[in-house]
Design a protein around this motif. Structure first.
Motif, PDB file in Angstrom:
ATOM      1  N   VAL A  96     -25.012  16.407  11.793  1.00  0.00           N
ATOM      2  CA  VAL A  96     -26.062  16.637  10.803  1.00  0.00           C
ATOM      3  C   VAL A  96     -26.420  15.307  10.157  1.00  0.00           C
ATOM      4  O   VAL A  96     -25.554  14.609   9.622  1.00  0.00           O
ATOM      5  N   ALA A  98     -28.693  14.557   7.298  1.00  0.00           N
ATOM      6  CA  ALA A  98     -29.439  15.248   6.245  1.00  0.00           C
ATOM      7  C   ALA A  98     -30.694  14.488   5.800  1.00  0.00           C
ATOM      8  O   ALA A  98     -31.733  15.104   5.589  1.00  0.00           O
ATOM      9  N   GLU A  99     -30.611  13.173   5.688  1.00  0.00           N
ATOM     10  CA  GLU A  99     -31.767  12.415   5.186  1.00  0.00           C
ATOM     11  C   GLU A  99     -32.971  12.465   6.123  1.00  0.00           C
ATOM     12  O   GLU A  99     -34.093  12.268   5.690  1.00  0.00           O
ATOM     13  N   ARG A 100     -32.744  12.754   7.387  1.00  0.00           N
ATOM     14  CA  ARG A 100     -33.848  12.867   8.347  1.00  0.00           C
ATOM     15  C   ARG A 100     -34.063  14.307   8.808  1.00  0.00           C
ATOM     16  O   ARG A 100     -34.883  14.567   9.663  1.00  0.00           O
ATOM     17  N   ASN A 101     -33.296  15.247   8.249  1.00  0.00           N
ATOM     18  CA  ASN A 101     -33.381  16.663   8.595  1.00  0.00           C
ATOM     19  C   ASN A 101     -33.203  16.892  10.103  1.00  0.00           C
ATOM     20  O   ASN A 101     -33.991  17.584  10.736  1.00  0.00           O
ATOM     21  N   ARG A 103     -30.415  17.959  13.215  1.00  0.00           N
ATOM     22  CA  ARG A 103     -29.141  18.586  13.576  1.00  0.00           C
ATOM     23  C   ARG A 103     -29.079  18.644  15.101  1.00  0.00           C
ATOM     24  O   ARG A 103     -29.994  19.148  15.753  1.00  0.00           O
TER      25      ARG A 103
END
Length: 163
Positions: A96, A98-101, A103
């Motif tokens: 994951v 998160a900062e670039r969305n 997964r």
């Protein structure tokens, strides 16, 4: 007389060359111990619709953090670094960022530690050609610039003392 010596020499060499001397058997090899944890360095290819190739290099740390270097090859080359975390649920490994969305889900594979990319439905992702996308575990880490510089200074000190 020279012909007789030549024939004797030829027959002698032939007999020596045809001896059935068996080489000594090789010693048994020790089994290779492969790490069972997922932490380590991986390299592979991911699907890419808008580029020629999408290569990644992933480092999974013991603390569940992940650093990935993604290289997109199209008309130009774009390199991007991603930082995130990973989690393991059974045979599924989730990365994951998160900062670039982003997964990515992988299925832990064979005993060598390689992994295969999973599709959204949880099955193995395959493209139109039936190709799967794997992360291959790299067991020998590449040398860093610092370690290369250190080995160069050690080599130069050896040659300096020899002069």
């Amino acid at each position: 007389m020279k012909i007789v010596y030549f024939l004797i020499l030829t027959v002698g060499l032939f007999l020596v060359g045809c001896s059935k001397e068996e080489p000594a058997p090789l010693p048994p090899l020790k089994p290779v111990d492969l790490p069972t944890n997922v932490a380590g360095l991986y390299s592979g290819k991911l699907p890419c619709d808008k580029c020629k190739a999408r290569m990644i290099r992933v480092t999974l740390a013991e603390d569940s953090s992940v650093v990935a270097t993604e290289t997109l090859i199209s008309d130009s080359i774009k390199v991007d670094s991603l930082k995130g975390s990973y989690s393991i649920a059974g045979e599924k490994l989730s990365l994951v960022f998160a900062e670039r969305n982003i997964r990515w889900n992988f299925k832990r594979g064979d005993a060598s530690g390689n992994m295969v990319l999973l599709a959204g439905d949880g099955g193995v992702y395959t493209n139109a050609d039936g190709e799967t996308f794997d992360l291959i575990r790299i067991f020998t880490s590449p040398k860093s610039k610092e370690s290369l510089a250190d080995s160069a200074s050690v080599d130069s000190s050896k040659t300096d003392g020899a002069n």
